[in-house]
Design an enzyme around this catalytic site. Sequence first.
Site, short mmCIF file in Angstrom:
data_model
loop_
_atom_site.label_atom_id
_atom_site.label_comp_id
_atom_site.label_asym_id
_atom_site.label_seq_id
_atom_site.Cartn_x
_atom_site.Cartn_y
_atom_site.Cartn_z
CG ASP A 171 2.06 25.60 40.84
OD1 ASP A 171 2.04 26.70 40.24
OD2 ASP A 171 3.03 24.83 40.79
CB THR A 189 7.34 30.12 44.50
OG1 THR A 189 7.25 29.00 43.63
CG2 THR A 189 8.34 31.11 43.95
C1 SIN Z 1 4.63 28.65 43.25
O1 SIN Z 1 4.44 28.84 44.44
O2 SIN Z 1 4.61 29.63 42.44
C2 SIN Z 1 4.90 27.32 42.63
C3 SIN Z 1 5.16 26.26 43.60
C4 SIN Z 1 3.99 25.96 44.49
O3 SIN Z 1 2.85 26.10 44.06
O4 SIN Z 1 4.25 25.53 45.62
#
Ligand code: SIN
Length: 359
Positions: free
Chosen positions: A124, A43
């Site tokens: 994640d 993200t």
């Molecule tokens: C995030 O980064 O918050 C969710 C997506 C991921 O883990 O790549």
Amino acid sequence: MAARGASLTIAAMNTLTSSCAAPSGEGATPPLPCIAVLATGGTIAGAAADATNTSGYQAGVVGVEQLLSVVPALSTVARIAPEQIASVDSKDMTMPLWTTLVQRINTLLATDGIDGVVVTHGTDTLEETAYLLHLTVKSDKPVVLTAAMRPASALSADGPLNLLNAVTVAAHAGSRGQGVLVAFNNKLHSARDVVKTSTYAVDAFQSPEIGALGWVQDGRVEFQRAVVRPHTLATEFVIGPKWPHVEIVASYAGVSRIAVDALVAAGVRGIVVAGTGNGSIHVSMQQALADAASQGVAVVRSSRVGSGHVMRNGAAADDALGFVSAGSLNPYKARVLLMLALAAGGTGPVALQKTFDTY
Ligand code: SIN
């Protein structure tokens, strides 16, 4: 959120490494530390169609150069050598990408001119990657992971400050020898302890029970306690070409033995169970796991609770059933340790229990 792109080859990455240029000539001031920033997606590199969208975005689409370009203050903290290792949503993390990341970090840290590494990652599976690196990086130079809960395109995106803080920590002399660190929302966590505890909050990472290792704010880094279990240079673990097949199952009301039997039939080397409470397991599943252990499958009891310890011979007769207790490791970190232990030749519940008691 779909993953985008595959990991780059080491050869391609090498061409991306811009070396940290140091000032030269008489009277030149000593250079700032050189920190390699390895981007993997997530993200923090996510983008949505509009700035108010913080959930319907695509992770891992913004390149490392662009991530760095919105944080001009980085140039006051360190010289940066950026590399795009991958562009993935971390839910899609793979063993080959883990291998690439560990090998690249070990190569960089063995280089004289590199003083530390920052890894930008999705939130994640960050806790899994962080613990893997904690056990397999062969250097005492700082390695700091960071991430973001809001995409780069969002109002009040949290990525830029998290990135600045992570580089600040990696450039800080006191971070050396602390094992792999996670810098997130001004807090500093040990890779062994940290877990993601919120699906949306910007304060998404905690170290349950034990608390954060320290903090970073406005350029100041402070450690409040030490990491006591062995890590990095003090472990026997190395990344090999093969990853032992280890899966996770959960115990819950009415669970059957079907999943365990299917995994054993598929030839898994290990099973981690996310048990209830103190790692207790439904009687149906427990019998299946005992049968698995008697066939040489490593069975590790962890808990789905989220904090606390699983006591050996507490909620299950580990000695009699051939099980191993994960102690305070959650199921996902227990799986990482079990894979590394099996890859290092660990066999049998006694030797594996010693590994879990050590790391
Ligand atoms: C995030 O980064 O918050 C969710 C997506 C991921 O883990 O790549």
